[in-house]
Motif scaffolding. Structure first.
Motif, mmCIF file in Angstrom:
data_model
loop_
_atom_site.group_PDB
_atom_site.id
_atom_site.type_symbol
_atom_site.label_atom_id
_atom_site.label_comp_id
_atom_site.label_asym_id
_atom_site.label_seq_id
_atom_site.Cartn_x
_atom_site.Cartn_y
_atom_site.Cartn_z
ATOM 1 N N GLY A 1 0.791 -1.294 -0.021
ATOM 2 C CA GLY A 1 0.040 0.027 -0.262
ATOM 3 C C GLY A 1 0.984 1.266 0.021
ATOM 4 N N THR B 1 3.167 -0.143 -6.641
ATOM 5 C CA THR B 1 2.570 -0.476 -7.990
ATOM 6 C C THR B 1 2.277 0.821 -8.830
ATOM 7 O OG1 THR B 1 1.863 -2.528 -7.081
ATOM 8 C CG2 THR B 1 0.644 -1.839 -8.763
ATOM 9 N N THR B 2 1.874 1.737 -8.048
ATOM 10 C CA THR B 2 1.498 3.105 -8.693
ATOM 11 C C THR B 2 2.601 3.548 -9.484
ATOM 12 O OG1 THR B 2 -0.224 3.150 -7.036
ATOM 13 C CG2 THR B 2 0.153 5.009 -8.501
HETATM 14 N N1 LIG Z 1 -7.041 2.494 -9.166
HETATM 15 C C1 LIG Z 1 -7.069 3.044 -7.930
HETATM 16 N N2 LIG Z 1 -8.087 3.443 -7.144
HETATM 17 C C2 LIG Z 1 -8.061 4.045 -5.907
HETATM 18 N N3 LIG Z 1 -7.057 3.872 -5.099
HETATM 19 C C3 LIG Z 1 -6.094 3.124 -5.457
HETATM 20 C C4 LIG Z 1 -5.925 2.721 -7.014
HETATM 21 N N4 LIG Z 1 -4.652 2.181 -7.152
HETATM 22 C C5 LIG Z 1 -4.052 2.084 -5.883
HETATM 23 N N5 LIG Z 1 -4.892 3.161 -5.040
HETATM 24 C C6 LIG Z 1 -4.271 3.105 -3.681
HETATM 25 O O1 LIG Z 1 -3.111 3.697 -3.629
HETATM 26 C C7 LIG Z 1 -2.230 3.472 -2.525
HETATM 27 C C8 LIG Z 1 -0.895 2.628 -3.082
HETATM 28 O O2 LIG Z 1 -1.468 1.752 -3.785
HETATM 29 P P1 LIG Z 1 -0.318 0.571 -4.705
HETATM 30 O O3 LIG Z 1 0.530 1.511 -5.494
HETATM 31 O O4 LIG Z 1 -0.979 -0.687 -5.185
HETATM 32 O O5 LIG Z 1 0.563 0.218 -3.349
HETATM 33 P P2 LIG Z 1 1.640 -1.232 -3.368
HETATM 34 O O6 LIG Z 1 1.847 -1.659 -4.725
HETATM 35 O O7 LIG Z 1 2.605 -0.737 -2.755
HETATM 36 O O8 LIG Z 1 1.032 -2.147 -2.411
HETATM 37 C C9 LIG Z 1 -2.991 2.364 -1.787
HETATM 38 O O9 LIG Z 1 -3.610 3.066 -0.565
HETATM 39 C C10 LIG Z 1 -4.113 2.101 -2.793
HETATM 40 O O10 LIG Z 1 -5.467 1.717 -2.026
#
Ligand SMILES: Nc1ncnc2c1ncn2[C@@H]1O[C@H](COP(=O)(O)OP(=O)(O)O)[C@@H](O)[C@H]1O
Ligand SMILES: [Mg+2]
Lengths: 302, 369
Positions: free
Chosen positions: B41, B45-46
């Motif tokens: 979180g 990934t983002t």
């Molecule tokens: N498409 C999306 N819509 C809403 N919230 C998102 C989305 N993608 C990611 N998030 C939020 O953004 C934050 C970072 O997510 P992410 O990049 O997937 O983290 P990680 O890969 O480090 O676990 C998290 O709180 C997640 O809930």
């Protein structure tokens, strides 16, 4: 005190479990009875009638003859059956062409919009079919809404305008059937797309595919089970539809169900009507049997 | 040094009220194995998706091969992604999955197929081309996903938690294979993971993320030995954090008055430290020597010295972890890891024993945040 309460509760839970075990049995029995009473029994009567001969006004002689089925092969009726298959097939094709973009749109819409959009798809079901069909007449007739709008447009552009004959022909029947059966196409398509892993589309884009290519090579194959299901769910009831061709069709756009209706009413030939009904049922079952075969073939050998 | 393959500056991304990524900048060098490490979180990934073009940043820029690619769609970027779910096309054979990217960019069917077969051989899946994805095991699917992303010879491969879906023995093996594969193909790998061992064992450099920001970017050894802050220190491995007030003492050292302990501790000097500010001394448990009173070393090896009582002994196979109480406060315990070199059947220390802890100045890092 607490120990007493604990032991007191135990047999109760056991009784509850036993009751829960009986419930599915009752349900199965109930639905079995229902099936027997309201589906199999009438069907058996129709099946028996189809081998009979009409004697006088109300008497049916049980002759165990195949005459009724042979009569159904008469070009006059065969022609109507083939036309019914053609109109139902066209209805399924048009529903697919119009339904796929709608299903894709809903499947890829933001999550909070989906319930509303799905509700809009099934909303027409809440209205009586007869009323919806009459509403369609108001839309399509010579002085209907479509022609009115086209007329205004033509007048505004300064073009000559002749109202289009939109009602009482095959096109009107197909429009009506598509309108009525569209949800049966959209819902299975949507269900199939909803099951698709969204990252498949992203993977396609990431690998260099254009959006159009990703749609045709990833989204459409994922929707295929829905395409099979939707096509059959539209084709089968459309094949047997009676009200829509009756109200929207012209003199020569009647379908097989209209002929059947005439046998049971005006022609008063129940045995022949029964034979035609059974042929229609066999056609419907034949189509339904296609689905697992299609699905298996597409998924390839396991 | 060559220009970076990927350079991201000031990336920001917000989802509704969630600030997923705030002000992330990073550089991926040609041919390096880069890890993006952080708890679930934190926005890893983002960040990866913004590099791939699957997500558009609210602010910031992405350069790939020196060209500004911000706002360009994924199919225009010369990087490819291995998805966490692998995202294999279920209706295509392994070979056609791998050939997909080549076909999409106009390569003929025959050539695409032969190159797909070659790439499948590269990931040790020669002869598997005809299998459908649901006829492959998890590890095999992962290799197909790798081959599919590699077949277009991208400048960098982006991998989102590629090993998390595998079971433990296979995961261990795939670590080595990924490193070997990167050496074979010679392109940069960007690996997203929440597993610190994965990052430490595979990466040339790693960025530690938390709460949408990068806390530190460094080679694994440096992350472990010289963490930038308490979060990095704790996320990369077990650590003792001793709070106090800092004081610069010249000769490359730094002193800390640790109030609860009534002693003065020494740590290696770190840039930006000022006298008088609140600091923490970070010491890894295995860097502390534990001895009986009177047996402790002297000189530089004992630049730091704490005495206490053994409160807990925890046997971990190859090593034992001792919890030593050195002060009255709840935080007044120090964890020491000691390899069980001799027979561990008789532990040299048991609960209640007096013990002296010593470590050299350079074993600890002074942290200001
Ligand atoms: N498409 C999306 N819509 C809403 N919230 C998102 C989305 N993608 C990611 N998030 C939020 O953004 C934050 C970072 O997510 P992410 O990049 O997937 O983290 P990680 O890969 O480090 O676990 C998290 O709180 C997640 O809930
Ligand atoms: Mg993630």
């Amino acid at each position: 005190m607490t120990a007493g309460a604990g032991t007191g509760r135990r047999p109760e839970r056991q009784r509850g479990r036993r009751r829960a075990g009986l419930l599915p049995g009752f349900a199965a029995l109930g639905s079995g009875l229902w099936f027997l009473l309201f589906f199999l029994a009438p069907l058996a009567f129709v099946w028996v009638f189809s081998f009979g001969r009409q004697e006088g006004l109300i008497d049916i002689e049980l002759a165990w003859t195949l005459d009724n089925y042979l009569r159904a092969l008469d070009p006059l009726y065969l022609d109507i059956l083939l036309r019914s298959i053609w109109l139902a097939g066209l209805t399924a094709a048009v529903s697919l062409a119009l339904g796929l973009p709608v299903a894709v749109g809903i499947a890829f819409a933001p999550a909070r919009w989906k319930p509303l959009l799905l509700l809009l798809v099934v909303l027409p079901f809440l209205t009586n079919l007869l009323i919806r069909t009459y509403a369609l007449i108001a839309v399509l007739r010579t002085k209907g809404y479509v022609n009115a709008v086209l007329g205004w447009a033509a007048e505004w552009l300064g073009l000559p305008f002749e109202p289009l004959p939109l009602l009482y022909n095959d096109a009107a029947v197909v429009i009506g059937l598509v309108y009525v059966h569209m949800p049966f196409m959209i819902l299975p398509l949507y269900a199939a797309l909803e099951r698709m892993d969204r990252s498949l589309v992203e993977a396609a884009l990431d690998l260099g595919a254009s959006r159009a290519r990703a749609f045709w090579t990833v989204v459409v194959p994922a929707a295929l089970p829905g395409v099979f299901a939707g096509t059959i769910l539209v084709f089968v009831p459309a094949l047997g539809s009676y009200l829509t061709p009756d109200l929207l069709g012209g003199a020569d756009s009647q379908m097989i169900a209209n002929v059947i209706e005439r046998q049971f009413k005006r022609a008063n030939d129940w045995p022949f009507g029964a034979a035609l009904s059974l042929l229609l049922i066999y056609a419907a079952f034949g189509t339904l049997a296609l689905r697992p075969a299609l699905a298996r073939r597409w998924r390839g050998p396991r | 040094m060559t220009a970076p393959v990927i350079r991201a500056a000031g990336l920001r991304k917000r989802f509704g009220t969630v600030e997923a990524v705030r002000d992330v900048s990073l550089e991926i060098r040609a041919g390096e194995f880069f890890a993006l490490l952080g708890p679930s979180g934190c926005g890893k990934t983002t960040v990866l998706r913004m590099l791939a073009g699957l997500e558009q940043p609210d602010a910031g820029t992405v350069f790939i091969d020196g060209r500004d690619m911000t706002g360009e769609p994924p199919n225009r970027r010369s990087v490819n992604m291995v998805f966490q779910s692998y995202a294999l096309f279920p209706h295509l054979s392994a070979r056609d999955n791998v050939a997909y990217g080549l076909r999409a960019s106009g390569t003929g069917r025959a050539e695409a197929r032969s190159r797909a077969e070659e790439t499948l051989e590269l990931v040790a899946l020669g002869g598997y081309g005809g299998r459908m994805p649901d006829q492959l095991s998890g590890g095999e699917r992962q290799r197909v996903a790798l081959a599919r992303a590699l077949v277009k010879r991208p400048r960098a491969l982006l991998l989102d938690e590629p090993l998390s879906a595998l079971d433990a023995p296979l995961r261990e093996q795939m670590r080595f294979e990924l490193v070997r594969l990167r050496e074979t193909v010679g392109i940069a790998f960007v690996l997203v993971t929440h597993d610190r061992e994965e990052a430490l064992s595979m990466a040339d450099r790693a960025a530690v993320m938390e709460g949408g920001t990068i806390r530190q970017t460094a080679p694994p050894v440096e992350l472990y030995e010289r963490p930038a802050d308490r979060f990095v220190a704790g996320f990369i491995g077990a650590v003792n954090l001793i709070a106090g007030t800092g004081r610069q003492v010249g000769n490359g050292s730094f002193e800390i008055d640790a109030p609860g302990l009534g002693v003065r501790l020494r740590g290696a000097e770190a840039p930006g430290l000022q006298s008088g500010c609140a600091v923490w001394l970070a010491v890894r448990p295995e860097k502390i020597a534990i001895t009986r009173p009177g047996d402790e070393p002297s000189g530089a090896a004992a630049a730091n010295r704490l005495a206490g009582t053994v409160e807990e002994v925890s046997y971990r196979g190859g090593l034992s972890i001792y919890c030593i109480r050195v002060g009255p406060s709840p935080e007044g315990t120090v964890r020491v890891a000691r390899p069980n070199a001799g027979s561990a059947l008789v532990q040299p220390f048991t609960v209640g024993d007096r013990a002296v802890l010593t470590w050299p100045a350079e074993a600890g890092t002074v942290l200001v945040s």
